[in-house]
Design a protein around this motif. Structure first.
Motif, PDB file in Angstrom:
ATOM      1  N   PHE A  61      30.879 -35.847 -71.816  1.00 27.39           N
ATOM      2  CA  PHE A  61      30.084 -37.013 -71.432  1.00 27.39           C
ATOM      3  C   PHE A  61      28.976 -36.595 -70.472  1.00 27.39           C
ATOM      4  O   PHE A  61      29.209 -35.811 -69.544  1.00 27.39           O
ATOM      5  N   ASN A  62      27.762 -37.124 -70.676  1.00 30.31           N
ATOM      6  CA  ASN A  62      26.666 -37.001 -69.719  1.00 30.31           C
ATOM      7  C   ASN A  62      26.072 -38.386 -69.529  1.00 30.31           C
ATOM      8  O   ASN A  62      25.997 -39.166 -70.492  1.00 30.31           O
ATOM      9  N   TYR A  63      25.609 -38.708 -68.331  1.00 32.91           N
ATOM     10  CA  TYR A  63      25.021 -40.029 -68.107  1.00 32.91           C
ATOM     11  C   TYR A  63      24.178 -40.035 -66.839  1.00 32.91           C
ATOM     12  O   TYR A  63      24.334 -39.174 -65.960  1.00 32.91           O
ATOM     13  N   THR A  64      23.252 -41.004 -66.761  1.00 27.71           N
ATOM     14  CA  THR A  64      22.419 -41.176 -65.574  1.00 27.71           C
ATOM     15  C   THR A  64      22.571 -42.596 -65.034  1.00 27.71           C
ATOM     16  O   THR A  64      22.961 -43.513 -65.764  1.00 27.71           O
ATOM     17  N   PHE A  65      22.218 -42.751 -63.762  1.00 31.79           N
ATOM     18  CA  PHE A  65      22.220 -44.059 -63.106  1.00 31.79           C
ATOM     19  C   PHE A  65      21.193 -44.012 -61.984  1.00 31.79           C
ATOM     20  O   PHE A  65      20.450 -43.029 -61.864  1.00 31.79           O
TER      21      PHE A  65
ATOM     22  N   PHE B  26      22.353 -38.020 -61.943  1.00 38.34           N
ATOM     23  CA  PHE B  26      22.960 -37.498 -63.177  1.00 38.34           C
ATOM     24  C   PHE B  26      24.389 -37.065 -62.884  1.00 38.34           C
ATOM     25  O   PHE B  26      24.691 -36.552 -61.809  1.00 38.34           O
ATOM     26  N   ASP B  27      25.271 -37.290 -63.859  1.00 34.83           N
ATOM     27  CA  ASP B  27      26.643 -36.812 -63.726  1.00 34.83           C
ATOM     28  C   ASP B  27      27.161 -36.454 -65.115  1.00 34.83           C
ATOM     29  O   ASP B  27      26.586 -36.849 -66.135  1.00 34.83           O
ATOM     30  N   TYR B  28      28.248 -35.711 -65.146  1.00 34.11           N
ATOM     31  CA  TYR B  28      28.849 -35.335 -66.417  1.00 34.11           C
ATOM     32  C   TYR B  28      30.342 -35.167 -66.231  1.00 34.11           C
ATOM     33  O   TYR B  28      30.833 -35.025 -65.114  1.00 34.11           O
ATOM     34  N   ASP B  29      31.062 -35.213 -67.335  1.00 32.79           N
ATOM     35  CA  ASP B  29      32.500 -35.076 -67.281  1.00 32.79           C
ATOM     36  C   ASP B  29      32.969 -34.427 -68.565  1.00 32.79           C
ATOM     37  O   ASP B  29      32.735 -34.953 -69.648  1.00 32.79           O
TER      38      ASP B  29
END
Length: 602
Positions: A220-224, A230-233
């Motif tokens: 998973f990658n996503y921004t807010f 940015f973060d990822y898991d």
């Protein structure tokens, strides 16, 4: 949140051994979280006759055909441009097939990239909007049958639920982008909540040769924070109850499927689970909340099905370049502003990718040559002074180890030899090593590029295939990894004469540990990108040539010996701050030891 460290299980164990010997310890976290997404029946579909559910193509994939829908009523509408070919299914009105026209996937039978590259296909991805009606029952758009209307610009999928109209409008844009506009009319008569849930179930298909390496890079990658954070898991459950996600991606090694909602996803949750073998790598489940306006859903979305090419990702100006895992902080900067531009410049000359890596190695060595020269000169000086160090060790063999160490340091100081000067090249090599570890398996320009017996420089070469499986090595031996191990072993033998063996009881044999290092490197590189092994083969071969050049043509050990003797006759060289601090710490420790011994005697 636990994050993916970029190492697969076999590489992690090997790298941990290597790190404990020379650098430190690495930590490995892995939690497998299993989830199941239960599908719910939809009422008021009386017009469709009951039929047997379609069977899943793969055991890991669950289809979405429910009991009230005939398989024969399902159609696919195709949209195509230069970059993408889409198949949009009337079941759920969702994109069911995505092909990247300009790329190919790895074919295990031919051992090259010659299969169509399909991101979505065979029901491996389903998505839809889930609503709760005023009676408390749940229905999901992915269970509805839509009617298609196609025109020159795209396709409109329309379904009716108890008088409410739901429309999905798809159109292809440039640069791997699909506009996905959702419109409803009369939905407010059915639903009571001010929200809907976007649910995406996605089982990721393997596209590359190295399964373990690709599986590690699938996450998973996503921004807010308005695209700024940015973060990822890569290994755990995803839970973002307080952030509004600007986009969500499931990223693979070189490609990504990404959805961007106009107003963001709230209260987002997700999970992922490894698949041990077969066509698929991981199963992802995502649930994100969408706000309704007046109990109607009228919002624009965008799908992106794109290669992880850095210039392309930057062109969107939405922080997509973070999808490329080039390393954190200085490591990422080193890749973005040094190694990638260097590779692009040299490859523009039209030479093979393997020779591009060769020239990159030469350039890095030239840049590091001043400190490397000092390191090898220091090695020569320590070889010359070795007899005197042995003499001190013999003289103080029965003395306190601290006293022996102090006398040895005094000999080095009088001779003008700074032992710590040899640490600088090693420290400089650490960020370079990790930057290249990130560079080679993630540089899409190297994907599918062959060199000699390696058919893909972003994956391992497996010319030597084994009829059995060896733990950590798997079922092959990489020629580049073996060659790299051999030159590292030769380099270790040539430099191990300078290693001073600790004389304290119970201390390990440092030379033996140094010989173990090349063996651990074989386990580490055997499943890594062959481009990385080739780089380190060239790098260590150059190190050997430098040592021979310095020893036989540049440095005269007799002159060095004479210089050391002259230094000893002079007044002792002023201590550096670090040397002074070390001496004071040793003297303090020695004094404390004497006090303790005196106390025991009393």
């Amino acid at each position: 949140m636990q994050q993916n460290n970029g190492l697969d299980k076999n590489q992690l164990i090997s790298f941990a051994l290597f790190s404990m010997i020379l650098i430190g310890a690495m930590f490995y976290f892995q939690n497998k979280q299993a989830t199941a997404q239960h599908l719910q029946d939809v009422e008021n579909q009386a017009q469709a006759a009951k039929a047997k559910p379609a069977a899943a193509t793969k055991p890991a994939i669950v289809t979405n055909l429910n009991d009230s829908i005939k398989a024969t009523s399902i159609q696919q509408v195709q949209l195509k441009n230069k970059e993408l070919t889409l198949g949009i299914s009337t079941l759920g009105g969702q994109i069911s097939t995505v092909r990247l026209n300009e790329y190919k996937a790895y074919n295990k039978l031919t051992d090259v990239n010659d299969k169509p590259l399909l991101i979505f296909d065979k029901n491996n991805s389903t998505y839809g909007f889930q609503f709760k009606d005023k009676t408390g029952k749940i229905f999901n758009t992915k269970d509805l049958v839509f009617s298609p209307t196609q025109d020159a610009n795209g396709v409109t999928m329309q379904a009716t639920v108890n008088g409410a109209i739901i429309q999905f409008v798809y159109s292809l844009s440039n640069k791997y982008t699909v506009d996905f506009n959702v419109k409803t009319e009369g939905l407010s008569k059915l639903v009571s909540d001010q929200k809907a849930d976007f649910i995406w179930d996605y089982t990721v298909r393997g596209l590359e040769k190295g399964r373990s390496q690709e599986q590690t890079h699938t996450e998973f990658n996503y921004t807010f924070d308005n695209y700024s954070s940015f973060d990822y898991d890569g290994r755990t459950e995803m839970d973002e109850p307080d952030e509004t996600l600007n986009w969500l991606a499931v990223k693979q090694q070189f490609f990504s499927a990404l959805i961007e909602p106009q107003n963001g996803f709230k209260n987002s949750r997700g999970s992922q689970e490894m698949i041990d073998e077969g066509e698929f790598l991981k199963t992802f489940n995502f649930n994100g909340q969408i706000d309704l306006a007046g109990n109607e859903l009228n919002q624009n979305f965008k799908w992106y099905f794109m290669p992880l090419d850095l210039p392309l990702l930057k062109s969107y100006d939405k922080n997509f370049d973070e999808l490329l895992p080039l390393g954190w902080s200085f490591i990422g900067t080193l890749n973005r502003w040094f190694f990638i531009p260097m590779y692009n410049l040299i490859s523009s000359w039209g030479i093979a990718a393997g020779w591009v890596i060769f020239l990159m190695t030469i350039i890095v060595k030239i840049i590091l040559s001043p400190v490397m020269f000092k390191q090898h000169k220091l090695s020569a000086m320590m070889r010359v002074i070795r007899p005197e160090i042995d003499e001190v060790n013999e003289k103080y063999k029965d003395a306190d180890p601290m006293k022996k160490q102090q006398e040895s340091m005094a000999v080095y100081r009088k001779a003008g030899v700074n032992q710590m000067a040899g640490c600088l090249p090693a420290i400089l090599q650490i960020p370079i090593f990790y930057a290249l570890f990130r560079f080679f398996p993630n540089m899409i320009d190297l994907r599918g590029k062959s060199f000699w017996f390696a058919k893909d420089l972003t994956a391992y070469d497996d010319v030597i295939k084994l009829p059995f499986h060896i733990p950590f090595l798997q079922d092959h031996l990489s020629i580049f990894a073996i060659a790299c191990t051999v030159v590292i072993l030769i380099y270790t033998i040539m430099t191990s004469g300078n290693i001073q063996q600790p004389t304290q009881p119970g201390m390990p044999n440092m030379k033996v540990l140094m010989y173990i290092f090349p063996i651990t490197f074989l386990f580490f590189l055997n499943t890594s990108a062959s481009g990385l092994s080739w780089y380190y083969f060239v790098s260590n071969a150059i190190n050997i040539l430098i040592i021979l050049l310095i020893k036989y043509w540049i440095l005269d050990e007799k002159k060095i010996h004479a210089q050391i003797q002259a230094n000893k006759k002079k007044e002792p060289k002023k201590e550096g701050k670090f040397q002074k601090r070390m001496r004071e710490m040793m003297e303090k420790a020695q004094e404390q030891q004497k006090v303790q011994q005196h106390g025991r005697k009393k």
